[in-house]
Design an enzyme around this catalytic site. Sequence first.
Site, PDB file in Angstrom:
ATOM      1  N   THR A   1       0.721  -1.112  -0.014  1.00  0.00           N
ATOM      2  CA  THR A   1       0.079   0.082   0.003  1.00  0.00           C
ATOM      3  C   THR A   1       0.809   1.349   0.107  1.00  0.00           C
ATOM      4  OG1 THR A   1       0.050   0.147   2.514  1.00  0.00           O
ATOM      5  CG2 THR A   1      -1.969  -1.197   1.268  1.00  0.00           C
ATOM      6  N   ASP A   2       0.297   2.408  -0.292  1.00  0.00           N
ATOM      7  CA  ASP A   2       1.111   3.775  -0.194  1.00  0.00           C
ATOM      8  C   ASP A   2       0.577   4.071   1.149  1.00  0.00           C
ATOM      9  OD1 ASP A   2      -2.082   4.654  -0.615  1.00  0.00           O
ATOM     10  OD2 ASP A   2      -1.852   5.178  -2.445  1.00  0.00           O
ATOM     11  N   ALA A   3       0.846   5.320   1.358  1.00  0.00           N
ATOM     12  CA  ALA A   3       0.691   5.973   2.851  1.00  0.00           C
ATOM     13  C   ALA A   3      -0.645   6.352   3.080  1.00  0.00           C
ATOM     14  CB  ALA A   3       1.163   7.402   2.703  1.00  0.00           C
ATOM     15  N   GLY A   4      -1.759   6.160   2.231  1.00  0.00           N
ATOM     16  CA  GLY A   4      -3.308   6.279   2.339  1.00  0.00           C
ATOM     17  C   GLY A   4      -3.852   4.888   2.545  1.00  0.00           C
TER      18      GLY A   4
ATOM     19  N   ILE B   1      -4.067   2.469   0.400  1.00  0.00           N
ATOM     20  CA  ILE B   1      -4.609   2.128  -0.933  1.00  0.00           C
ATOM     21  C   ILE B   1      -3.474   1.426  -1.355  1.00  0.00           C
ATOM     22  CG2 ILE B   1      -5.444   2.699  -3.166  1.00  0.00           C
ATOM     23  CD1 ILE B   1      -7.246   3.807  -0.724  1.00  0.00           C
TER      24      ILE B   1
END
Length: 137
Positions: free
Chosen positions: A15-18, A20
């Site tokens: 995932t990314d920082a959010g 997602i």
Amino acid sequence: MNVHTMDLRVYYEDTDAGGIMYHARYLAFAERARTEAIRSRGMPASELLREYGLVFIVRDARLSYRAPLRLDDVATLTTRLMTLGAASCTLEQIVTRGSDLCATVEVGLACVRAADGRPARFPPPWRALLQKLAVGD
């Protein structure tokens, strides 16, 4: 139906920082599902190299995103054969979360000689194996 399904969980590393799932991870998930689809039909891809000196390479890939996967989601990847030529094939992989369509991946694979990268026909046992991923066979 002769499709293959496999569940994969989305981890922090995906995932990314959010939270997602990062877009490139869909390709990694699809690769893992393709490998297991082939293995589940009776032969690991390493056997193609060991016995015939051949490998699969990705010739092209097309991804279409519909809904994001998020941290801790369990994605189901469904793999099926769409076309089979003498030395290439196209697979469709559908990524779902429950009843939600998250992405589709269409992957063109080519069979090549490991020694020089030249196209090579699928050996008959491998052709038969790939046909087992066709819907309706």
